[in-house]
Design an enzyme around this catalytic site. Sequence first.
Site, mmCIF file in Angstrom:
data_model
loop_
_atom_site.group_PDB
_atom_site.id
_atom_site.type_symbol
_atom_site.label_atom_id
_atom_site.label_comp_id
_atom_site.label_asym_id
_atom_site.label_seq_id
_atom_site.Cartn_x
_atom_site.Cartn_y
_atom_site.Cartn_z
ATOM 1 N N PRO A 78 49.654 45.204 54.441
ATOM 2 C CA PRO A 78 50.639 45.740 55.388
ATOM 3 C C PRO A 78 50.286 45.383 56.822
ATOM 4 C CG PRO A 78 49.156 47.480 54.617
ATOM 5 C CD PRO A 78 48.815 46.236 53.830
ATOM 6 N N THR A 79 51.252 44.883 57.576
ATOM 7 C CA THR A 79 51.028 44.571 58.995
ATOM 8 C C THR A 79 52.219 45.065 59.813
ATOM 9 O OG1 THR A 79 51.915 42.341 58.611
ATOM 10 C CG2 THR A 79 49.535 42.559 58.626
ATOM 11 N N LYS A 254 43.881 52.975 50.912
ATOM 12 C CA LYS A 254 43.455 51.713 51.539
ATOM 13 C C LYS A 254 42.491 52.015 52.684
ATOM 14 C CE LYS A 254 45.318 47.701 54.106
ATOM 15 N NZ LYS A 254 45.061 47.969 55.536
ATOM 16 N N HIS A 278 40.126 46.948 57.260
ATOM 17 C CA HIS A 278 41.264 46.735 58.158
ATOM 18 C C HIS A 278 41.147 45.395 58.885
ATOM 19 C CE1 HIS A 278 44.562 49.505 59.598
ATOM 20 N NE2 HIS A 278 44.732 48.524 60.463
ATOM 21 N N SER A 310 40.548 41.796 53.769
ATOM 22 C CA SER A 310 39.704 41.587 54.947
ATOM 23 C C SER A 310 38.874 40.313 54.799
ATOM 24 C CB SER A 310 38.788 42.785 55.236
ATOM 25 O OG SER A 310 39.558 43.966 55.415
ATOM 26 N N GLY A 332 46.118 39.677 55.482
ATOM 27 C CA GLY A 332 46.940 40.199 56.575
ATOM 28 C C GLY A 332 47.289 39.118 57.565
HETATM 29 C C1 FNR Z 1 47.170 45.137 60.275
HETATM 30 N N1 FNR Z 1 46.668 45.997 59.301
HETATM 31 C C2 FNR Z 1 47.371 47.124 58.958
HETATM 32 N N2 FNR Z 1 46.948 47.911 57.942
HETATM 33 C C3 FNR Z 1 47.665 48.983 57.538
HETATM 34 O O1 FNR Z 1 47.274 49.659 56.580
HETATM 35 N N3 FNR Z 1 48.837 49.297 58.189
HETATM 36 C C4 FNR Z 1 49.310 48.576 59.232
HETATM 37 O O2 FNR Z 1 50.371 48.889 59.778
HETATM 38 C C5 FNR Z 1 48.551 47.457 59.667
HETATM 39 N N4 FNR Z 1 48.977 46.706 60.710
HETATM 40 C C6 FNR Z 1 48.326 45.510 61.000
HETATM 41 C C7 FNR Z 1 48.845 44.667 61.988
HETATM 42 C C8 FNR Z 1 48.249 43.441 62.228
HETATM 43 C C9 FNR Z 1 48.831 42.547 63.289
HETATM 44 C C10 FNR Z 1 47.112 43.038 61.473
HETATM 45 C C11 FNR Z 1 46.461 41.696 61.681
HETATM 46 C C12 FNR Z 1 46.571 43.888 60.531
HETATM 47 C C13 FNR Z 1 45.469 45.610 58.519
HETATM 48 C C14 FNR Z 1 45.881 44.771 57.312
HETATM 49 O O3 FNR Z 1 46.629 45.519 56.392
HETATM 50 C C15 FNR Z 1 44.677 44.220 56.534
HETATM 51 O O4 FNR Z 1 43.822 45.268 56.145
HETATM 52 C C16 FNR Z 1 43.867 43.187 57.311
HETATM 53 O O5 FNR Z 1 44.702 42.378 58.119
HETATM 54 C C17 FNR Z 1 43.114 42.324 56.301
HETATM 55 O O6 FNR Z 1 42.276 41.418 56.914
HETATM 56 P P1 FNR Z 1 42.659 39.887 57.205
HETATM 57 O O7 FNR Z 1 43.271 39.318 55.954
HETATM 58 O O8 FNR Z 1 43.599 39.898 58.357
HETATM 59 O O9 FNR Z 1 41.324 39.290 57.541
#
Ligand code: FNR
Length: 382
Positions: A78-79, A254, A278, A310, A332
């Site tokens: 989720p992002t 998570k 995260h 991650s 992400g």
């Molecule tokens: C995130 N992540 C994140 N996680 C979550 O649970 N809810 C969210 O709204 C967000 N928003 C978010 C925005 C952006 C711009 C990023 C880059 C990341 C964290 C995401 O779900 C995930 O855990 C990490 O991005 C995983 O690591 P990598 O793959 O980016 O290295």
Amino acid sequence: MRSAINLHDFRAMARRKLPQIAFDFIDGGADDELGMVRNREAFSDYQLLPRYLNDVSTRDQSTTLFGRKYSSPIGISPTGMAGLFRVGADGMLAAAAKKANVPFLLSSASNFRIEDAAKIAPDNVWFQMYATSDHRINMDLVRRAREAKVGVLVITVDVPVNSNRERNRRNGFTRPFRMTPSIMLDTLSRPGWLLQYLKSGGMPMMSNWQPYAREGANADQVADMYGTLTPAPMTSWETVTAIRREWEGPLVIKGVLHPDDAIQSAEHGLDGIIVSNHGARQLDCAPSPISMLPAIRAAVGDRMTLMLDSGVRRGSDVITAKCLGAQACFFGRPTLYAVAALGQDGADQVFAIMRREIDAVLTQIGCGNFGDLTERFLHRKT
Ligand code: FNR
């Protein structure tokens, strides 16, 4: 249309498309950004030990999560605010997940409503929420996920406080947002991005939160309201219990890194864990998820479905994680970079690349079936 060779390529492509303030929002971590380096390096603590002379003329990389079979053991983390990087990004990611038949975890901070994302990819959308300080809103989000027929609900627990992301502070990406001459110059240097941003009406709406704001509230006002509800440091296992009571389907937590929290998760009736830090965006000195995975698998045994994100960037990372007990890995940043750089085609390319890499590694190590991977294929660096 340009093609990427690997997931790293999307980062360079996105950098050329996005203003610095937006690129850094995706790319950055917390404090000294050492955790991001550790997330990558930790995968090289393991090597894959190949077995030869097994017939690997056919391979199967499908994985089953909560009773549903997905074509590959990967998915989209989720992002929030993806629409800032590409107008309609959430919809493109949902469509890519549907096409590749993998999970797409829609963030509650997305620019698409749960109801709309679920319509695009009804079998692939999971919904991720943070618990807020308002119990009624938490319960309403659960209700909406249920009514939208979302398959899996995910509660992210690793944001008890907004972290120190220094790139955002230096770039002026803070709330309340104020346009400065340097931000203006930055955005003017990426006219393609600026044009679509202006054409779509500027800052995208955090659509899931609109119903809880006063009528007519604009995107900024909705974001401000969201900022008063989250982070919610009072969130506790009681909150999880309350959500468990309301949600009958698979419930996933998570952000767990400690084996004792994994045991607590099992005891509170959760069905799965996404072992995650995260993307090192919260606690810079947290361990990498891959380094904690063996202890978490040992703690919960076969009671729970484990997944991981991650720093996952290669097919071999997904294979290593499976050998250590994770049924699937998510990413992400790479999907955001891909969609920012190339739109729908970029999102699709992510899955084509990862599918190809996973298949090649399975063949190379002599394991035709993703489900058969165990620690026997691993060599631990000494
Ligand atoms: C995130 N992540 C994140 N996680 C979550 O649970 N809810 C969210 O709204 C967000 N928003 C978010 C925005 C952006 C711009 C990023 C880059 C990341 C964290 C995401 O779900 C995930 O855990 C990490 O991005 C995983 O690591 P990598 O793959 O980016 O290295």
